[in-house]
Design a protein around this motif. Structure first.
Motif, PDB file in Angstrom:
ATOM      1  N   SER A   1      -0.070  -6.570   8.515  1.00 26.33           N
ATOM      2  CA  SER A   1       0.222  -5.850   7.191  1.00 26.33           C
ATOM      3  C   SER A   1       0.142  -4.105   7.605  1.00 26.33           C
ATOM      4  O   SER A   1      -0.267  -3.999   8.887  1.00 26.33           O
ATOM      5  N   SER A   2       0.886  -3.312   7.203  1.00 27.04           N
ATOM      6  CA  SER A   2       0.757  -2.352   7.706  1.00 27.04           C
ATOM      7  C   SER A   2       0.460  -1.172   7.208  1.00 27.04           C
ATOM      8  O   SER A   2       0.039  -0.622   6.380  1.00 27.04           O
ATOM      9  N   ASP A   3      -1.083  -0.394   8.319  1.00 25.52           N
ATOM     10  CA  ASP A   3      -2.054   0.879   7.547  1.00 25.52           C
ATOM     11  C   ASP A   3      -2.900  -0.284   6.759  1.00 25.52           C
ATOM     12  O   ASP A   3      -3.363  -0.011   6.192  1.00 25.52           O
ATOM     13  N   GLY A   4      -2.981  -1.865   6.499  1.00 30.29           N
ATOM     14  CA  GLY A   4      -3.860  -2.865   6.181  1.00 30.29           C
ATOM     15  C   GLY A   4      -3.270  -2.336   4.139  1.00 30.29           C
ATOM     16  O   GLY A   4      -4.238  -2.785   3.819  1.00 30.29           O
ATOM     17  N   LYS A   5      -1.831  -2.414   4.136  1.00 29.28           N
ATOM     18  CA  LYS A   5      -1.972  -2.174   3.015  1.00 29.28           C
ATOM     19  C   LYS A   5       0.105  -2.717   2.621  1.00 29.28           C
ATOM     20  O   LYS A   5       0.395  -3.552   3.420  1.00 29.28           O
TER      21      LYS A   5
ATOM     22  N   GLU B   1       3.406  -4.173   1.976  1.00 28.95           N
ATOM     23  CA  GLU B   1       4.887  -3.222   1.779  1.00 28.95           C
ATOM     24  C   GLU B   1       5.813  -3.978   1.713  1.00 28.95           C
ATOM     25  O   GLU B   1       5.862  -5.273   2.008  1.00 28.95           O
TER      26      GLU B   1
END
Length: 164
Positions: free
Chosen positions: A27-31, A33
């Motif tokens: 995941s991107s930045d732990g979020k 998307e």
């Protein structure tokens, strides 16, 4: 003489994606998307071991019934689930960073929730963990694949990962 054949498939409306498995993707930045309109009909979403710390970017998925988020780093922020996933019946949060019963409080609003898995979360080490969760979430039938009388859930209800 060779000719090239060019085929282009066009749909009047995009095909409905009902099941999506993205295990072990980062995941991107732990979020979360990248969800677009094609995913509005999702009924099953699996994001196991993708490094999530937050589910705040999860889009509104009104048809989603089963959400698998095990082996991530989620520690809270469950308050938006009822608004975005009103028909959720199965939620797997095993192997996350959930420590307190109070972090599960927002799940009370998930009226359709029947099965919750918190295996390998710190919250399971608390005294009276099972009793406390069943009291907090009376709509639950199964917690960690067992009902209140310690009867194991049938595979069809507990697993939910029968992805084609």
């Amino acid at each position: 003489m060779r000719r090239r054949l060019h085929v282009e498939l066009k749909y009047q409306t995009p095909p409905a994606v009902l099941k999506l498995v993205l295990d072990n993707c980062q995941s991107s930045d732990g979020k979360i998307e990248g969800f677009t309109v094609e995913f509005v009909n999702l009924e099953f979403l699996r994001l196991i071991n993708v490094g999530l710390i937050s589910i705040s970017n999860l889009p509104k998925l009104p048809k989603l019934k089963k959400l698998e988020l095990s082996e991530n780093r989620i520690f809270g922020g469950l308050d938006m689930l009822a608004e975005k996933l009103p028909n959720l019946t199965h939620l797997n949060l095993s192997g996350n960073k959930l420590k307190d019963i109070s972090t599960l409080e927002p799940l009370k609003k998930l009226e359709c929730l029947k099965s919750l898995d918190l295996f390998n979360c710190e919250v399971t080490n608390l005294n009276d963990y099972r009793e406390s969760v069943f009291k907090l979430l009376p709509q639950l039938t199964y917690l960690d694949h067992y009902d209140q009388e310690d009867q194991e859930a049938p595979n069809s209800d507990a697993e939910g990962d029968d992805v084609d």
